[in-house]
Design an enzyme around this catalytic site. Structure first.
Site, PDB file in Angstrom:
ATOM      1  N   THR A   5      25.832  29.639   7.087  1.00  0.00           N
ATOM      2  CA  THR A   5      25.141  28.495   7.684  1.00  0.00           C
ATOM      3  C   THR A   5      23.637  28.728   7.796  1.00  0.00           C
ATOM      4  O   THR A   5      22.957  28.035   8.555  1.00  0.00           O
ATOM      5  CB  THR A   5      25.714  28.213   9.080  1.00  0.00           C
ATOM      6  OG1 THR A   5      25.627  29.416   9.876  1.00  0.00           O
ATOM      7  CG2 THR A   5      27.172  27.771   9.009  1.00  0.00           C
ATOM      8  N   LYS A  64      21.148  18.322  18.135  1.00  0.00           N
ATOM      9  CA  LYS A  64      22.171  18.770  17.189  1.00  0.00           C
ATOM     10  C   LYS A  64      23.290  19.520  17.912  1.00  0.00           C
ATOM     11  O   LYS A  64      23.035  20.259  18.859  1.00  0.00           O
ATOM     12  CB  LYS A  64      21.543  19.649  16.115  1.00  0.00           C
ATOM     13  CG  LYS A  64      20.472  18.922  15.296  1.00  0.00           C
ATOM     14  CD  LYS A  64      19.779  19.830  14.306  1.00  0.00           C
ATOM     15  CE  LYS A  64      18.909  20.861  14.982  1.00  0.00           C
ATOM     16  NZ  LYS A  64      18.039  21.591  14.030  1.00  0.00           N
ATOM     17  N   GLY A  98      19.943  28.327   7.437  1.00  0.00           N
ATOM     18  CA  GLY A  98      19.077  27.231   7.027  1.00  0.00           C
ATOM     19  C   GLY A  98      19.595  25.847   7.352  1.00  0.00           C
ATOM     20  O   GLY A  98      19.039  24.848   6.887  1.00  0.00           O
ATOM     21  N   THR A  99      20.630  25.754   8.187  1.00  0.00           N
ATOM     22  CA  THR A  99      21.215  24.438   8.487  1.00  0.00           C
ATOM     23  C   THR A  99      20.203  23.500   9.144  1.00  0.00           C
ATOM     24  O   THR A  99      20.071  22.334   8.763  1.00  0.00           O
ATOM     25  CB  THR A  99      22.440  24.603   9.403  1.00  0.00           C
ATOM     26  OG1 THR A  99      23.374  25.472   8.779  1.00  0.00           O
ATOM     27  CG2 THR A  99      23.099  23.263   9.660  1.00  0.00           C
ATOM     28  N   GLY A 100      19.484  24.013  10.151  1.00  0.00           N
ATOM     29  CA  GLY A 100      18.529  23.166  10.859  1.00  0.00           C
ATOM     30  C   GLY A 100      17.374  22.720   9.976  1.00  0.00           C
ATOM     31  O   GLY A 100      16.966  21.554  10.012  1.00  0.00           O
ATOM     32  N   CYS A 101      16.849  23.640   9.182  1.00  0.00           N
ATOM     33  CA  CYS A 101      15.766  23.291   8.255  1.00  0.00           C
ATOM     34  C   CYS A 101      16.226  22.211   7.278  1.00  0.00           C
ATOM     35  O   CYS A 101      15.505  21.236   7.006  1.00  0.00           O
ATOM     36  CB  CYS A 101      15.333  24.523   7.464  1.00  0.00           C
ATOM     37  SG  CYS A 101      14.770  25.911   8.445  1.00  0.00           S
TER      38      CYS A 101
END
Length: 262
Positions: A206, A174, A208-211
């Site tokens: 932002t 990412k 929690g973007t990865g989750c």
């Protein structure tokens, strides 16, 4: 039959990340969501204050209860926390023959708080990555997993090659932590690279973007999409969730998981 997705992750009481974000994302994609809790965190938009890890036997029991009864078309792992929990997760995923597994190698919170015990990184590499259909590290996580300092697109590609050699079929590095007006997420399938581009939104909201991205990919896989199409749909969804993010709290606010209902 209704598509089913299971998240194995920690709980975020503020609702922006972890299991709460995953279940919101599954719902947004019309997928039936289930969860196995690996940790209870004390956190808000300002950061993580405390982590209570769930015993591996309890994590194992949750997985057996859900997978032996309801089953899952796709599974994702988020924050496992410790080596014993990782081993328990891997053993039960093998026992239940889970094939569509997305591993989000959560190591640090946005605030910098360590979410994975230092010695557990090696266990994650040995136990979970070989089972993964797709792994979704950000730049710092890709650097730690591969030993390659990820600073740009070229080094991200090198890291992706090294991570795929550890076992997963697909690697998505990412680009959210890198610079530039466009965010580039780079997918490697062992033969070539696919780059997914989205405008970089200047916002502090932002959390929690990865989750959310890994959960959206899992939802797509559960619905029967091929990995590249699942990633494409997830990137588009997260871009909208960031664009319409919610200015809640005094720190990094959460994404808007239901932005499509606007």
């Amino acid at each position: 039959m209704t598509a089913r997705a299971l998240t194995i992750a920690g709980s975020d009481p503020g609702g922006g990340a972890g299991v709460q974000a995953d279940l919101k994302t599954f719902s947004a994609f019309g997928v039936y969501g289930m969860s196995a809790i690996t940790a209870v965190t004390v956190q808000n938009t300002l950061g993580v204050k405390e982590v209570l890890r769930v015993p591996s036997a309890v994590v194992r029991g949750q997985l057996d209860a859900v997978l032996s009864d309801i089953g899952a078309d796709a599974v994702k792992t988020g924050m496992p926390g410790s080596g014993p929990v990782i081993k328990a997760i891997a053993a039960r995923l093998r026992a239940h023959r889970v094939r569509r597994l997305v591993v989000d190698p959560v190591m640090y919170a946005k605030s910098g708080h360590a979410l994975l015990e230092p010695r557990a990184a090696g266990v994650l590499i040995r136990e979970l990555l070989p089972l993964a259909l797709l792994v979704t590290p950000n730049a710092p996580e890709a650097s730690r997993l591969s030993g390659v300092a990820v600073r740009d697109g070229e080094s991200a590609r090198s890291a992706a090659r090294a991570i795929r050699a550890l076992g997963p079929a697909y690697v998505l590095v990412k680009g959210g932590h890198l610079d530039g007006p466009v965010c580039e997420d780079i997918l490697y399938d062992g033969e070539g690279f696919t780059v997914f581009r989205s405008p970089r939104v200047r916002t502090r909201n932002t959390h929690g973007t990865g989750c959310t991205l890994s959960a959206a990919i899992t939802a797509g896989l559960a619905a029967g999409l091929a990995p590249a199409k699942a990633v494409a749909g997830a990137v588009e969804y997260v871009a909208g969730a960031i664009k319409y993010a919610l200015p809640l709290g005094a720190g990094h606010g959460p994404l808007n998981h239901h932005w499509r209902a606007r």
